[in-house]
Write a protein that holds these residues in place. Structure first.
Motif, PDB file in Angstrom:
ATOM      1  N   PRO A  56       8.975  14.163 -11.267  1.00 52.52           N
ATOM      2  CA  PRO A  56       8.855  12.715 -11.066  1.00 52.52           C
ATOM      3  C   PRO A  56       7.576  12.363 -10.308  1.00 52.52           C
ATOM      4  O   PRO A  56       6.927  13.230  -9.727  1.00 52.52           O
ATOM      5  CB  PRO A  56      10.087  12.370 -10.220  1.00 52.52           C
ATOM      6  CG  PRO A  56      10.359  13.638  -9.467  1.00 52.52           C
ATOM      7  CD  PRO A  56       9.890  14.792 -10.301  1.00 52.52           C
ATOM      8  N   ALA A  57       7.251  11.075 -10.315  1.00 55.71           N
ATOM      9  CA  ALA A  57       6.062  10.609  -9.588  1.00 55.71           C
ATOM     10  C   ALA A  57       6.494   9.681  -8.460  1.00 55.71           C
ATOM     11  O   ALA A  57       7.551   9.047  -8.528  1.00 55.71           O
ATOM     12  CB  ALA A  57       5.144   9.853 -10.538  1.00 55.71           C
ATOM     13  N   TRP A  58       5.692   9.630  -7.437  1.00 56.30           N
ATOM     14  CA  TRP A  58       5.865   8.617  -6.373  1.00 56.30           C
ATOM     15  C   TRP A  58       4.602   7.783  -6.426  1.00 56.30           C
ATOM     16  O   TRP A  58       3.533   8.256  -6.058  1.00 56.30           O
ATOM     17  CB  TRP A  58       6.012   9.322  -5.016  1.00 56.30           C
ATOM     18  CG  TRP A  58       6.384   8.379  -3.905  1.00 56.30           C
ATOM     19  CD1 TRP A  58       7.579   7.753  -3.735  1.00 56.30           C
ATOM     20  CD2 TRP A  58       5.553   7.971  -2.811  1.00 56.30           C
ATOM     21  NE1 TRP A  58       7.540   6.957  -2.609  1.00 56.30           N
ATOM     22  CE2 TRP A  58       6.320   7.074  -2.017  1.00 56.30           C
ATOM     23  CE3 TRP A  58       4.236   8.259  -2.412  1.00 56.30           C
ATOM     24  CZ2 TRP A  58       5.811   6.473  -0.861  1.00 56.30           C
ATOM     25  CZ3 TRP A  58       3.740   7.654  -1.258  1.00 56.30           C
ATOM     26  CH2 TRP A  58       4.531   6.780  -0.494  1.00 56.30           C
ATOM     27  N   ASN A  59       4.704   6.564  -6.941  1.00 59.97           N
ATOM     28  CA  ASN A  59       3.497   5.805  -7.287  1.00 59.97           C
ATOM     29  C   ASN A  59       3.528   4.377  -6.735  1.00 59.97           C
ATOM     30  O   ASN A  59       3.615   3.405  -7.483  1.00 59.97           O
ATOM     31  CB  ASN A  59       3.346   5.784  -8.820  1.00 59.97           C
ATOM     32  CG  ASN A  59       2.032   5.151  -9.272  1.00 59.97           C
ATOM     33  OD1 ASN A  59       1.067   5.084  -8.499  1.00 59.97           O
ATOM     34  ND2 ASN A  59       1.993   4.688 -10.514  1.00 59.97           N
ATOM     35  N   PRO A  60       3.432   4.255  -5.407  1.00 58.81           N
ATOM     36  CA  PRO A  60       3.359   2.898  -4.842  1.00 58.81           C
ATOM     37  C   PRO A  60       2.009   2.267  -5.161  1.00 58.81           C
ATOM     38  O   PRO A  60       0.977   2.933  -5.104  1.00 58.81           O
ATOM     39  CB  PRO A  60       3.510   3.139  -3.333  1.00 58.81           C
ATOM     40  CG  PRO A  60       3.033   4.532  -3.112  1.00 58.81           C
ATOM     41  CD  PRO A  60       3.303   5.299  -4.370  1.00 58.81           C
ATOM     42  N   ALA A  61       2.019   0.984  -5.502  1.00 60.70           N
ATOM     43  CA  ALA A  61       0.759   0.310  -5.839  1.00 60.70           C
ATOM     44  C   ALA A  61       0.004  -0.149  -4.596  1.00 60.70           C
ATOM     45  O   ALA A  61      -1.193  -0.424  -4.668  1.00 60.70           O
ATOM     46  CB  ALA A  61       1.039  -0.883  -6.746  1.00 60.70           C
ATOM     47  N   PHE A  62       0.709  -0.240  -3.473  1.00 63.08           N
ATOM     48  CA  PHE A  62       0.092  -0.793  -2.260  1.00 63.08           C
ATOM     49  C   PHE A  62       0.536   0.007  -1.037  1.00 63.08           C
ATOM     50  O   PHE A  62       1.557   0.692  -1.075  1.00 63.08           O
ATOM     51  CB  PHE A  62       0.502  -2.269  -2.077  1.00 63.08           C
ATOM     52  CG  PHE A  62       0.119  -3.111  -3.270  1.00 63.08           C
ATOM     53  CD1 PHE A  62      -1.190  -3.541  -3.440  1.00 63.08           C
ATOM     54  CD2 PHE A  62       1.059  -3.441  -4.237  1.00 63.08           C
ATOM     55  CE1 PHE A  62      -1.561  -4.282  -4.545  1.00 63.08           C
ATOM     56  CE2 PHE A  62       0.694  -4.183  -5.362  1.00 63.08           C
ATOM     57  CZ  PHE A  62      -0.613  -4.608  -5.505  1.00 63.08           C
ATOM     58  N   ASP A  63      -0.237  -0.105   0.047  1.00 62.72           N
ATOM     59  CA  ASP A  63       0.212   0.419   1.330  1.00 62.72           C
ATOM     60  C   ASP A  63      -0.043  -0.637   2.394  1.00 62.72           C
ATOM     61  O   ASP A  63      -0.604  -1.703   2.112  1.00 62.72           O
ATOM     62  CB  ASP A  63      -0.447   1.772   1.667  1.00 62.72           C
ATOM     63  CG  ASP A  63      -1.973   1.716   1.710  1.00 62.72           C
ATOM     64  OD1 ASP A  63      -2.536   0.616   1.912  1.00 62.72           O
ATOM     65  OD2 ASP A  63      -2.614   2.779   1.546  1.00 62.72           O
ATOM     66  N   VAL A  64       0.403  -0.338   3.585  1.00 65.79           N
ATOM     67  CA  VAL A  64       0.259  -1.308   4.680  1.00 65.79           C
ATOM     68  C   VAL A  64      -0.649  -0.725   5.756  1.00 65.79           C
ATOM     69  O   VAL A  64      -0.407   0.368   6.266  1.00 65.79           O
ATOM     70  CB  VAL A  64       1.629  -1.682   5.283  1.00 65.79           C
ATOM     71  CG1 VAL A  64       1.456  -2.583   6.509  1.00 65.79           C
ATOM     72  CG2 VAL A  64       2.498  -2.373   4.232  1.00 65.79           C
ATOM     73  N   THR A  65      -1.691  -1.446   6.068  1.00 62.47           N
ATOM     74  CA  THR A  65      -2.602  -1.068   7.154  1.00 62.47           C
ATOM     75  C   THR A  65      -2.209  -1.866   8.392  1.00 62.47           C
ATOM     76  O   THR A  65      -2.184  -3.106   8.354  1.00 62.47           O
ATOM     77  CB  THR A  65      -4.060  -1.380   6.759  1.00 62.47           C
ATOM     78  OG1 THR A  65      -4.402  -0.574   5.627  1.00 62.47           O
ATOM     79  CG2 THR A  65      -5.017  -1.098   7.898  1.00 62.47           C
ATOM     80  N   ASN A 117      -2.443  -3.871   0.968  1.00 60.30           N
ATOM     81  CA  ASN A 117      -3.542  -3.854  -0.010  1.00 60.30           C
ATOM     82  C   ASN A 117      -3.378  -2.599  -0.860  1.00 60.30           C
ATOM     83  O   ASN A 117      -2.454  -1.794  -0.638  1.00 60.30           O
ATOM     84  CB  ASN A 117      -4.902  -3.896   0.701  1.00 60.30           C
ATOM     85  CG  ASN A 117      -6.045  -4.185  -0.263  1.00 60.30           C
ATOM     86  OD1 ASN A 117      -5.968  -5.130  -1.057  1.00 60.30           O
ATOM     87  ND2 ASN A 117      -7.093  -3.383  -0.241  1.00 60.30           N
ATOM     88  N   LYS A 118      -4.252  -2.446  -1.822  1.00 59.48           N
ATOM     89  CA  LYS A 118      -4.162  -1.341  -2.782  1.00 59.48           C
ATOM     90  C   LYS A 118      -3.929  -0.001  -2.101  1.00 59.48           C
ATOM     91  O   LYS A 118      -4.535   0.297  -1.070  1.00 59.48           O
ATOM     92  CB  LYS A 118      -5.453  -1.311  -3.611  1.00 59.48           C
ATOM     93  CG  LYS A 118      -5.571  -0.198  -4.634  1.00 59.48           C
ATOM     94  CD  LYS A 118      -4.407  -0.133  -5.602  1.00 59.48           C
ATOM     95  CE  LYS A 118      -4.141  -1.441  -6.325  1.00 59.48           C
ATOM     96  NZ  LYS A 118      -2.854  -1.409  -7.085  1.00 59.48           N
ATOM     97  N   ILE A 119      -3.061   0.791  -2.695  1.00 65.30           N
ATOM     98  CA  ILE A 119      -2.737   2.100  -2.147  1.00 65.30           C
ATOM     99  C   ILE A 119      -4.047   2.878  -1.866  1.00 65.30           C
ATOM    100  O   ILE A 119      -4.940   2.916  -2.717  1.00 65.30           O
ATOM    101  CB  ILE A 119      -1.807   2.890  -3.112  1.00 65.30           C
ATOM    102  CG1 ILE A 119      -1.257   4.135  -2.443  1.00 65.30           C
ATOM    103  CG2 ILE A 119      -2.476   3.215  -4.434  1.00 65.30           C
ATOM    104  CD1 ILE A 119      -0.206   3.868  -1.421  1.00 65.30           C
ATOM    105  N   GLY A 120      -4.099   3.463  -0.681  1.00 70.50           N
ATOM    106  CA  GLY A 120      -5.312   4.166  -0.263  1.00 70.50           C
ATOM    107  C   GLY A 120      -6.076   3.421   0.815  1.00 70.50           C
ATOM    108  O   GLY A 120      -6.871   4.016   1.544  1.00 70.50           O
TER     109      GLY A 120
END
Ligand code: MRU
Length: 337
Positions: free
Chosen positions: A305-314, A250-253
Motif C-alpha cells: 500500500p501507499a501512504w500519500n498525503p497531499a499536504f502537511d502542516v508547518t 501546504n503541499k506535502i514536503g
C-alpha cells in the motif's frame, strides 16, 4: 505571462475556461467546462489546482452549471444550488479557498431572495466575477508587499506551485518574484520538484522560465543540501489553509523544507491571500488533510500500500512571516482578516 489565465470565463461567459495543468509542460490545452461532473473532475484530478484557483473555478463553475442545468431559470437554479455547492465543496478538502468561495456564493444567493432587484443567476454571476477579480488584485498586492524580501540578486527556494497557474492572477509565493523581476531585479529561483505530481518541475519551472526568470529544478531530497551549502537567501511558499494560530497546511514536503531552512538559519515566508486564512480552524491539528491514490506514486510491488498525503502542516514556529494582500500579518488570525 501565461498564454491564458489558469482559470476564468470562456469568451462567451457560458463556460469555465481552464488551462489543463495535467498536460503541462508538454502541451498547452485549454478546456471549456460546463457540467458539474466535468468541473468537479477537473478540480479532483488537478487539471485546475492551487488553493485560490480552485476557489475561483468553483465559483465560476457553479454559475455556468446552474445556468445550463436550470435552463437559465432562477427557480430551477435555486433548487439545484445546495446540492451543487456541496459536491463542489467536497471535491478537495484541504484548501479553504474552495469552501470560502462556495460559502460566498451561497450567501450571495440568499441575499438575492424574493423582493431583491436582479435575478439569482445574475447575482451569482456577479459574485463569481468579484471572487475572480479580487483574486487577481490580491495577487498583485502580495507582489507589492513582498518586494522588500526579494532584493536584487536574491536566491529563492520554493516548493510546489504557488504561481500564476495556482491563481487567477500572478500567484502568491511567486508574486513578489514577478513584481521584483518587473522592477529590474535579478533573481535566482530553485524549484523543488515536488513529488509525486511534480508541480515544481512541471509548473513552477514552466511559468518562471516563460517569464524570463532564472530557475533550476532540484529533487525534493536535495533541498536540505542546497540550504546547507548556503545557496538560498529565503524560502517562500504558498498555503492551502492557515489556521488561526498560524500553522500552515501546504503541499506535502513543505514541512521538511521548513525544518531544513530553520536548521540553517534561512527565513521561510508563507504568501497567501486573505481567502486562505481560516480563523475558524484553531490549529494545524484541526486541518483536514487530503490523501490521494496510490497510483500517483508510480509502480509499487503488488500488495504494497501507499501512504500519500497531499499536504502537511508547518508549525507557526518555523514561519518567519505571513505575506498577505494586506502586507505582513501576525497570528492569531481573527475573523476580520
Ligand atoms: O495539490 P495542489 O497542486 O493543488 O497543491 C497546491 C499547493 O500546495 C500550493 O502551494 C497552494 O495551493 C498555494 S497556491 C497559491
Amino acid at each position: 505571462m501565461l498564454p491564458i489565465p489558469a482559470v476564468g470565463w470562456s469568451p462567451d461567459q457560458r463556460a469555465l475556461r481552464i488551462l489543463d495543468q495535467r498536460l503541462l509542460p508538454g502541451a498547452e490545452v485549454v478546456r471549456d467546462l460546463v457540467t458539474l461532473d466535468e468541473i468537479v473532475e477537473a478540480i479532483r484530478s488537478l487539471a485546475v489546482r492551487g488553493a485560490p484557483a480552485i476557489g475561483v473555478a468553483a465559483a465560476i463553475g457553479l454559475v455556468v452549471a446552474l445556468e445550463a442545468d436550470g435552463d437559465g431559470q432562477d427557480a430551477r437554479a435555486g433548487a439545484l444550488l445546495g446540492g451543487y455547492a456541496r459536491r463542489l465543496q467536497h471535491a478537495r478538502p484541504t484548501a479553504v479557498n474552495l469552501a470560502w468561495a462556495i460559502d460566498r456564493m451561497v450567501r450571495a444567493a440568499h441575499r438575492a431572495g424574493p423582493g431583491e432587484a436582479g435575478s439569482l443567476l445574475q447575482t451569482l454571476r456577479t459574485e463569481a466575477e468579484s471572487i475572480r477579480a479580487e483574486d487577481v488584485a490580491m495577487c498583485e498586492a502580495i507582489g507589492e508587499h513582498g518586494l522588500p524580501i526579494v532584493p536584487d540578486g536574491a536566491r529563492v527556494l520554493t516548493h510546489c506551485n504557488a504561481g500564476a497557474l495556482a491563481t487567477a492572477g500572478i500567484g502568491t509565493a511567486l508574486a513578489p518574484l514577478y513584481t521584483a523581476h518587473a522592477r529590474g531585479r535579478t533573481l535566482t529561483v530553485y524549484a523543488d520538484e515536488t513529488r509525486p505530481l511534480r508541480q515544481g518541475a512541471r509548473l513552477t519551472a514552466w511559468e518562471l522560465a516563460r517569464a524570463g526568470i532564472s530557475v533550476s529544478v532540484l529533487p525534493d531530497g536535495a533541498a536540505a543540501s542546497l540550504l546547507a551549502q548556503g545557496l538560498v537567501d529565503l524560502v517562500i511558499v504558498g498555503a492551502d489553509r492557515i489556521a488561526a494560530n498560524g500553522d500552515v497546511a501546504n503541499k506535502i514536503g513543505t514541512y521538511g523544507v521548513a525544518l531544513a531552512a530553520a536548521a540553517h538559519g534561512v527565513p521561510l515566508y508563507v504568501a497567501a491571500p486573505r481567502s486562505t486564512i481560516d480563523p475558524h480552524t484553531a490549529t494545524g491539528a484541526d486541518i483536514v488533510i487530503e490523501y490521494r491514490d496510490a497510483e500517483e506514486l508510480g509502480e509499487l510491488p503488488v500488495g504494497v500500500p501507499a501512504w500519500n498525503p497531499a499536504f502537511d502542516v508547518t508549525p507557526r514556529a518555523l514561519v518567519r512571516g505571513y505575506l498577505t494582500d494586506r502586507g505582513f500579518l501576525e497570528p492569531p488570525f481573527l475573523p476580520l482578516h
